[in-house]
Design a protein around this motif. Sequence first.
Motif, mmCIF file in Angstrom:
data_model
loop_
_atom_site.group_PDB
_atom_site.id
_atom_site.type_symbol
_atom_site.label_atom_id
_atom_site.label_comp_id
_atom_site.label_asym_id
_atom_site.label_seq_id
_atom_site.Cartn_x
_atom_site.Cartn_y
_atom_site.Cartn_z
ATOM 1 N N PHE A 254 103.774 33.596 47.724
ATOM 2 C CA PHE A 254 104.226 34.888 48.225
ATOM 3 C C PHE A 254 105.737 34.918 48.437
ATOM 4 C CE2 PHE A 254 104.641 38.565 50.920
ATOM 5 C CZ PHE A 254 103.625 39.411 50.482
ATOM 6 N N ASP A 255 106.344 33.775 48.747
ATOM 7 C CA ASP A 255 107.784 33.771 49.013
ATOM 8 C C ASP A 255 108.597 34.058 47.759
ATOM 9 O OD1 ASP A 255 106.995 31.022 48.161
ATOM 10 O OD2 ASP A 255 109.150 30.685 48.313
ATOM 11 N N GLU A 256 107.970 33.954 46.567
ATOM 12 C CA GLU A 256 108.688 34.258 45.331
ATOM 13 C C GLU A 256 108.751 35.751 45.046
ATOM 14 O OE1 GLU A 256 107.920 30.259 42.658
ATOM 15 O OE2 GLU A 256 106.535 31.932 42.430
ATOM 16 N N ILE A 257 107.898 36.527 45.719
ATOM 17 C CA ILE A 257 107.842 37.965 45.438
ATOM 18 C C ILE A 257 109.125 38.659 45.875
ATOM 19 C CG2 ILE A 257 106.638 40.119 46.003
ATOM 20 C CD1 ILE A 257 104.059 38.540 46.159
ATOM 21 N N GLY A 258 109.626 38.309 47.076
ATOM 22 C CA GLY A 258 110.804 38.978 47.618
ATOM 23 C C GLY A 258 112.011 38.938 46.702
ATOM 24 N N PRO A 259 112.453 37.746 46.254
ATOM 25 C CA PRO A 259 113.623 37.694 45.359
ATOM 26 C C PRO A 259 113.413 38.460 44.056
ATOM 27 C CG PRO A 259 113.185 35.537 46.301
ATOM 28 C CD PRO A 259 112.029 36.396 46.671
ATOM 29 N N LEU A 260 112.198 38.428 43.510
ATOM 30 C CA LEU A 260 111.937 39.153 42.260
ATOM 31 C C LEU A 260 111.995 40.658 42.471
ATOM 32 C CD1 LEU A 260 109.036 36.966 40.793
ATOM 33 C CD2 LEU A 260 111.412 37.070 40.012
ATOM 34 N N VAL A 261 111.534 41.125 43.632
ATOM 35 C CA VAL A 261 111.611 42.553 43.949
ATOM 36 C C VAL A 261 113.073 42.965 44.121
ATOM 37 C CG1 VAL A 261 111.086 44.284 45.721
ATOM 38 C CG2 VAL A 261 109.293 42.736 44.925
ATOM 39 N N GLN A 262 113.892 42.082 44.762
ATOM 40 C CA GLN A 262 115.314 42.398 44.924
ATOM 41 C C GLN A 262 115.994 42.513 43.566
ATOM 42 O OE1 GLN A 262 116.120 43.171 48.138
ATOM 43 N NE2 GLN A 262 113.946 42.642 48.289
ATOM 44 N N ALA A 263 115.663 41.598 42.657
ATOM 45 C CA ALA A 263 116.254 41.636 41.315
ATOM 46 C C ALA A 263 115.834 42.896 40.571
ATOM 47 C CB ALA A 263 115.842 40.387 40.534
ATOM 48 N N LEU A 264 114.578 43.269 40.755
ATOM 49 C CA LEU A 264 114.080 44.478 40.105
ATOM 50 C C LEU A 264 114.786 45.712 40.653
ATOM 51 C CD1 LEU A 264 112.009 45.551 38.067
ATOM 52 C CD2 LEU A 264 110.339 45.675 39.935
ATOM 53 N N GLY A 265 114.973 45.749 41.976
ATOM 54 C CA GLY A 265 115.662 46.889 42.578
ATOM 55 C C GLY A 265 117.119 46.965 42.160
ATOM 56 N N ASP A 266 117.784 45.811 42.085
ATOM 57 C CA ASP A 266 119.187 45.801 41.669
ATOM 58 C C ASP A 266 119.347 46.278 40.230
ATOM 59 O OD1 ASP A 266 119.954 44.849 44.150
ATOM 60 O OD2 ASP A 266 119.961 42.737 43.526
ATOM 61 N N ARG A 267 118.318 46.071 39.416
ATOM 62 C CA ARG A 267 118.388 46.519 38.024
ATOM 63 C C ARG A 267 118.340 48.037 37.923
ATOM 64 N NH1 ARG A 267 113.674 44.411 34.329
ATOM 65 N NH2 ARG A 267 112.779 46.415 34.962
ATOM 66 N N GLY A 268 117.664 48.653 38.901
ATOM 67 C CA GLY A 268 117.733 50.111 38.996
ATOM 68 C C GLY A 268 116.639 50.881 38.299
ATOM 69 N N ASP A 269 115.562 50.242 37.866
ATOM 70 C CA ASP A 269 114.463 51.017 37.284
ATOM 71 C C ASP A 269 113.136 50.375 37.643
ATOM 72 O OD1 ASP A 269 114.523 48.748 35.787
ATOM 73 O OD2 ASP A 269 114.873 49.703 33.856
ATOM 74 N N ALA A 270 112.034 50.959 37.178
ATOM 75 C CA ALA A 270 110.701 50.459 37.487
ATOM 76 C C ALA A 270 110.424 49.191 36.692
ATOM 77 C CB ALA A 270 109.656 51.530 37.176
ATOM 78 N N GLY A 271 109.476 48.395 37.214
ATOM 79 C CA GLY A 271 109.061 47.180 36.531
ATOM 80 C C GLY A 271 107.554 47.037 36.594
ATOM 81 N N MET A 272 107.038 46.077 35.862
ATOM 82 C CA MET A 272 105.602 45.854 35.813
ATOM 83 C C MET A 272 105.224 44.697 36.742
ATOM 84 S SD MET A 272 104.818 48.221 33.780
ATOM 85 C CE MET A 272 103.051 47.868 33.624
ATOM 86 N N ILE A 273 104.218 44.964 37.577
ATOM 87 C CA ILE A 273 103.665 43.928 38.443
ATOM 88 C C ILE A 273 102.252 43.632 37.951
ATOM 89 C CG2 ILE A 273 102.877 43.362 40.768
ATOM 90 C CD1 ILE A 273 105.162 44.787 41.924
#
Length: 451
Positions: A254-273
């Motif tokens: 679960f601790d890996e989810i946070g950094p990946l969500v931050q990277a996705l948000g910084d990219r500025g668009d939707a992503g696939m989970i």
Amino acid sequence: MSGFLGSVWWMIVSLGLLVTFHEYGHYWVARRSGVKVLRFSVGFGKPLWSRRGRDGTEYVIAALPLGGYVKMLDEREGEVAPGEADQAFNRQPVWRRIAIVAAGPLANLLLCVALLWTMFVVGRPDFEPVVGHAEGIAEASGLQRGDTVLAVDGRPTPTWSEAAMALATTAIDRRDIDVRVRDANGNQATRRLGLSGLPVDYDQRRAIALMGLTPRHHLLPPVVGGIQSGLPAWGVLAEGDRVTAIDGTPVRSFDEIGPLVQALGDRGDAGMIEVQRDGDRLALEIAPVRHQPEAGGAYWAIGISPASAQMPPYDALLRHGPLQAVPAAVRETGRLASDSFAMIGRMFTGRASVENLSGPITIARYANASAGLGLAWFLSFLALLSLSLAIINLLPIPILDGGHLLYYLIELVKGSPLSERAMVAGQYIGLAMLAGLMGLAFYNDILLLLR
């Protein structure tokens, strides 16, 4: 069995077994040295059960199960019939008295070896010493996720328990040590763990956490436990979903989810989970939103929290065959003894906190916890407790076995026994020292409960 009743029961079982062996050591050598034993008592206080054997010894189980004693015929403690004078303890040569007194701690030492041998043969389940997350000192020293800790300061660490004990012990000295690891690709390397960077007055019970190490089995699984309404995951993810990847990057905890969500948000668009749900694999589109909590800085969020943590299944087994277990048990006993004496030395010099000294409450709690983990863990606990009992009794404190041995060594040097006055004074000093140690141990127990 409830926590309280279980703790009391397993403490009685543990101390009863170890005290019986200790006192039997005194009894066995005394009888074979021609000394008459008047009473063999397990426990102190009012007898709950007693029986007189054919040898004239009264065998007793007493109400307070925090020790025991062997009462021998002794002219200093009462009148002795002339025909039995040669059976009195005080009439024995000094070397024979030394053997009788030393037999108790020796019995506990041998019991420790036997218990560890049984534990190795049975096999103690444990966790592999794999790093789940590294930060702070650990990360700066080169340790990283997936590293398997093979040795700490030259000491092999086949399981996480051995690795944690070695790390916590060396951390007390706050010195840099070598840690041999095998990385996720199978390559071996040696990292210099900078334990000198630990704070001077750090909490020694939190050494592993303070050096920035989290074992793999302590990581939370990437399972959704709760979803916050009004955030992107609401209506898309469901409780119980297991997140397997975010935007193509695998997720293992679960601790890996946070950094990946931050990277996705910084990219500025939707992503696939990608998630697993009821046996199906789903790919769901989510766009993180900027979240501003009342306290702290803003961050990208999708609005999920982890499921309740559950201990994962063991993935390692510490086991040896019957023959290989003999030297392994002897080595482990020697290592535990060395660690124990080193810890006593650290406490006397102030390098280790006296909070490491535990009393009967902590013993009871650990007895109950180890019994709940299975036979091998309980045997391991009993072995350590038996060794501790041997070491404590060898301390040169009057009224303990070590104090009596000190008297006899002085007698060997000066050629005559100590005076009654000196021995009585020593007994009072010993009582005061023992009372102080017990008081400190009880204080630590109560403080730990309050915390």
